[in-house]
Scaffold this motif. Structure first.
Motif, PDB file in Angstrom:
ATOM      1  N   ALA A  77      36.596  51.176  42.477  1.00  0.00           N
ATOM      2  CA  ALA A  77      36.655  49.964  41.651  1.00  0.00           C
ATOM      3  C   ALA A  77      38.031  49.302  41.707  1.00  0.00           C
ATOM      4  O   ALA A  77      38.129  48.079  41.812  1.00  0.00           O
ATOM      5  CB  ALA A  77      36.274  50.289  40.214  1.00  0.00           C
ATOM      6  N   VAL A  78      39.086  50.083  41.664  1.00  0.00           N
ATOM      7  CA  VAL A  78      40.442  49.518  41.695  1.00  0.00           C
ATOM      8  C   VAL A  78      40.691  48.805  43.027  1.00  0.00           C
ATOM      9  O   VAL A  78      41.213  47.682  43.065  1.00  0.00           O
ATOM     10  CB  VAL A  78      41.500  50.618  41.443  1.00  0.00           C
ATOM     11  CG1 VAL A  78      42.902  50.083  41.647  1.00  0.00           C
ATOM     12  CG2 VAL A  78      41.337  51.188  40.042  1.00  0.00           C
ATOM     13  N   ALA A  79      40.292  49.427  44.115  1.00  0.00           N
ATOM     14  CA  ALA A  79      40.475  48.812  45.436  1.00  0.00           C
ATOM     15  C   ALA A  79      39.619  47.553  45.573  1.00  0.00           C
ATOM     16  O   ALA A  79      40.064  46.554  46.159  1.00  0.00           O
ATOM     17  CB  ALA A  79      40.122  49.808  46.538  1.00  0.00           C
ATOM     18  N   LEU A  80      38.413  47.579  45.033  1.00  0.00           N
ATOM     19  CA  LEU A  80      37.543  46.401  45.109  1.00  0.00           C
ATOM     20  C   LEU A  80      38.123  45.242  44.309  1.00  0.00           C
ATOM     21  O   LEU A  80      38.100  44.095  44.760  1.00  0.00           O
ATOM     22  CB  LEU A  80      36.135  46.744  44.624  1.00  0.00           C
ATOM     23  CG  LEU A  80      35.358  47.706  45.519  1.00  0.00           C
ATOM     24  CD1 LEU A  80      34.063  48.144  44.840  1.00  0.00           C
ATOM     25  CD2 LEU A  80      35.076  47.076  46.877  1.00  0.00           C
ATOM     26  N   ARG A  81      38.656  45.535  43.130  1.00  0.00           N
ATOM     27  CA  ARG A  81      39.312  44.477  42.349  1.00  0.00           C
ATOM     28  C   ARG A  81      40.534  43.936  43.078  1.00  0.00           C
ATOM     29  O   ARG A  81      40.780  42.730  43.068  1.00  0.00           O
ATOM     30  CB  ARG A  81      39.702  45.006  40.969  1.00  0.00           C
ATOM     31  CG  ARG A  81      38.643  44.722  39.954  1.00  0.00           C
ATOM     32  CD  ARG A  81      39.121  44.934  38.534  1.00  0.00           C
ATOM     33  NE  ARG A  81      38.235  45.928  37.958  1.00  0.00           N
ATOM     34  CZ  ARG A  81      38.533  47.205  37.764  1.00  0.00           C
ATOM     35  NH1 ARG A  81      39.709  47.673  38.054  1.00  0.00           N
ATOM     36  NH2 ARG A  81      37.658  48.035  37.259  1.00  0.00           N
ATOM     37  N   ALA A  82      41.293  44.818  43.710  1.00  0.00           N
ATOM     38  CA  ALA A  82      42.464  44.370  44.480  1.00  0.00           C
ATOM     39  C   ALA A  82      42.028  43.456  45.633  1.00  0.00           C
ATOM     40  O   ALA A  82      42.702  42.468  45.933  1.00  0.00           O
ATOM     41  CB  ALA A  82      43.247  45.569  45.008  1.00  0.00           C
ATOM     42  N   MET A  83      40.906  43.777  46.251  1.00  0.00           N
ATOM     43  CA  MET A  83      40.416  42.919  47.344  1.00  0.00           C
ATOM     44  C   MET A  83      39.993  41.554  46.824  1.00  0.00           C
ATOM     45  O   MET A  83      40.222  40.547  47.487  1.00  0.00           O
ATOM     46  CB  MET A  83      39.267  43.589  48.077  1.00  0.00           C
ATOM     47  CG  MET A  83      39.730  44.698  48.973  1.00  0.00           C
ATOM     48  SD  MET A  83      38.455  45.084  50.166  1.00  0.00           S
ATOM     49  CE  MET A  83      39.405  46.065  51.280  1.00  0.00           C
ATOM     50  N   THR A  84      39.377  41.523  45.648  1.00  0.00           N
ATOM     51  CA  THR A  84      39.006  40.210  45.106  1.00  0.00           C
ATOM     52  C   THR A  84      40.253  39.386  44.796  1.00  0.00           C
ATOM     53  O   THR A  84      40.267  38.176  45.016  1.00  0.00           O
ATOM     54  CB  THR A  84      38.120  40.334  43.844  1.00  0.00           C
ATOM     55  OG1 THR A  84      38.831  40.993  42.812  1.00  0.00           O
ATOM     56  CG2 THR A  84      36.814  41.032  44.153  1.00  0.00           C
ATOM     57  N   ASP A  85      41.302  40.046  44.326  1.00  0.00           N
ATOM     58  CA  ASP A  85      42.568  39.348  44.080  1.00  0.00           C
ATOM     59  C   ASP A  85      43.168  38.832  45.387  1.00  0.00           C
ATOM     60  O   ASP A  85      43.705  37.725  45.450  1.00  0.00           O
ATOM     61  CB  ASP A  85      43.575  40.268  43.376  1.00  0.00           C
ATOM     62  CG  ASP A  85      43.160  40.596  41.950  1.00  0.00           C
ATOM     63  OD1 ASP A  85      42.300  39.880  41.375  1.00  0.00           O
ATOM     64  OD2 ASP A  85      43.684  41.595  41.412  1.00  0.00           O
ATOM     65  N   THR A  86      43.067  39.636  46.450  1.00  0.00           N
ATOM     66  CA  THR A  86      43.565  39.227  47.770  1.00  0.00           C
ATOM     67  C   THR A  86      42.813  38.011  48.279  1.00  0.00           C
ATOM     68  O   THR A  86      43.424  37.057  48.783  1.00  0.00           O
ATOM     69  CB  THR A  86      43.431  40.386  48.785  1.00  0.00           C
ATOM     70  OG1 THR A  86      44.235  41.473  48.340  1.00  0.00           O
ATOM     71  CG2 THR A  86      43.857  39.961  50.178  1.00  0.00           C
ATOM     72  N   VAL A  87      41.503  38.015  48.132  1.00  0.00           N
ATOM     73  CA  VAL A  87      40.705  36.862  48.581  1.00  0.00           C
ATOM     74  C   VAL A  87      41.089  35.636  47.772  1.00  0.00           C
ATOM     75  O   VAL A  87      41.316  34.558  48.327  1.00  0.00           O
ATOM     76  CB  VAL A  87      39.190  37.143  48.460  1.00  0.00           C
ATOM     77  CG1 VAL A  87      38.378  35.887  48.740  1.00  0.00           C
ATOM     78  CG2 VAL A  87      38.780  38.264  49.411  1.00  0.00           C
ATOM     79  N   ASP A  88      41.192  35.790  46.463  1.00  0.00           N
ATOM     80  CA  ASP A  88      41.548  34.672  45.585  1.00  0.00           C
ATOM     81  C   ASP A  88      42.899  34.083  45.971  1.00  0.00           C
ATOM     82  O   ASP A  88      43.047  32.868  46.122  1.00  0.00           O
ATOM     83  CB  ASP A  88      41.559  35.162  44.141  1.00  0.00           C
ATOM     84  CG  ASP A  88      41.422  34.039  43.139  1.00  0.00           C
ATOM     85  OD1 ASP A  88      40.866  32.980  43.491  1.00  0.00           O
ATOM     86  OD2 ASP A  88      41.854  34.237  41.991  1.00  0.00           O
ATOM     87  N   ALA A  89      43.898  34.937  46.161  1.00  0.00           N
ATOM     88  CA  ALA A  89      45.232  34.472  46.545  1.00  0.00           C
ATOM     89  C   ALA A  89      45.221  33.847  47.933  1.00  0.00           C
ATOM     90  O   ALA A  89      45.899  32.840  48.177  1.00  0.00           O
ATOM     91  CB  ALA A  89      46.225  35.635  46.492  1.00  0.00           C
ATOM     92  N   SER A  90      44.450  34.426  48.837  1.00  0.00           N
ATOM     93  CA  SER A  90      44.394  33.911  50.207  1.00  0.00           C
ATOM     94  C   SER A  90      43.764  32.527  50.269  1.00  0.00           C
ATOM     95  O   SER A  90      44.176  31.686  51.067  1.00  0.00           O
ATOM     96  CB  SER A  90      43.600  34.856  51.109  1.00  0.00           C
ATOM     97  OG  SER A  90      44.250  36.095  51.177  1.00  0.00           O
ATOM     98  N   LEU A  91      42.767  32.289  49.433  1.00  0.00           N
ATOM     99  CA  LEU A  91      42.125  30.975  49.427  1.00  0.00           C
ATOM    100  C   LEU A  91      43.083  29.886  48.956  1.00  0.00           C
ATOM    101  O   LEU A  91      42.944  28.731  49.344  1.00  0.00           O
ATOM    102  CB  LEU A  91      40.875  30.993  48.534  1.00  0.00           C
ATOM    103  CG  LEU A  91      39.729  31.867  49.025  1.00  0.00           C
ATOM    104  CD1 LEU A  91      38.599  31.888  47.999  1.00  0.00           C
ATOM    105  CD2 LEU A  91      39.219  31.400  50.384  1.00  0.00           C
ATOM    106  N   ALA A  92      44.065  30.279  48.143  1.00  0.00           N
ATOM    107  CA  ALA A  92      45.041  29.316  47.634  1.00  0.00           C
ATOM    108  C   ALA A  92      46.344  29.296  48.442  1.00  0.00           C
ATOM    109  O   ALA A  92      47.216  28.473  48.183  1.00  0.00           O
ATOM    110  CB  ALA A  92      45.363  29.647  46.179  1.00  0.00           C
ATOM    111  N   ALA A  93      46.483  30.176  49.413  1.00  0.00           N
ATOM    112  CA  ALA A  93      47.734  30.283  50.175  1.00  0.00           C
ATOM    113  C   ALA A  93      47.997  29.019  50.984  1.00  0.00           C
ATOM    114  O   ALA A  93      47.092  28.484  51.624  1.00  0.00           O
ATOM    115  CB  ALA A  93      47.675  31.488  51.104  1.00  0.00           C
TER     116      ALA A  93
END
Length: 135
Positions: A77-93
């Motif tokens: 769960a922690v890694a999956l949440r981190a991946m969602t944060d990565t996707v979110d940040a990447s979409l705004a990069a």
């Protein structure tokens, strides 16, 4: 006069190991599906080139909600949440190359983390959408 149709057919199926062959490396056991229910069948389609950023954001929000709802049943769960944060940040990069590199990493890693879990379908949908958006 003896009619052998139905009984003989069932015997033929069981003798020849009837099953479903879909090609490729099919290591799963064959199943006789005559009159049987089939569950846990997933269908996917290629959406490459037909996805916009809003579709990815929508699937991301849905997947994040799935992970939050099922966190007690998820080993990663922690890694999956981190991946969602990565996707979110990447979409705004602002840097397109950094965005692509981060999203490709998610596309490669996420399927293994969601395989066999209650969030598998949502994770795979997100992966397909990201891959489609990147292409």
């Amino acid at each position: 006069m003896m009619i052998r149709g139905r009984g003989r057919r069932e015997d033929e199926h069981s003798m020849h190991g009837s099953g479903i062959h879909i090609g490729g490396n099919n290591n799963a056991p064959n199943q006789n599906v005559v009159g049987q229910n089939i569950s846990h069948v997933h269908q996917s389609a290629s959406v490459q080139g037909a996805v916009d950023i809003e579709t990815v954001r929508g699937l991301l929000a849905s997947f994040r909600s799935e992970v939050d709802r099922n966190q007690g049943n998820l080993e990663h769960a922690v890694a999956l949440r981190a991946m969602t944060d990565t996707v979110d940040a990447s979409l705004a990069a602002p840097n397109p190359q950094a965005r692509v590199d981060a999203l490709r990493g998610v596309v490669q890693a996420l399927p293994a983390l969601v395989a066999g879990t209650v969030v598998e379908q949502g994770g795979e949908a997100l992966v397909h959408a990201i891959a489609g958006w990147l292409s």
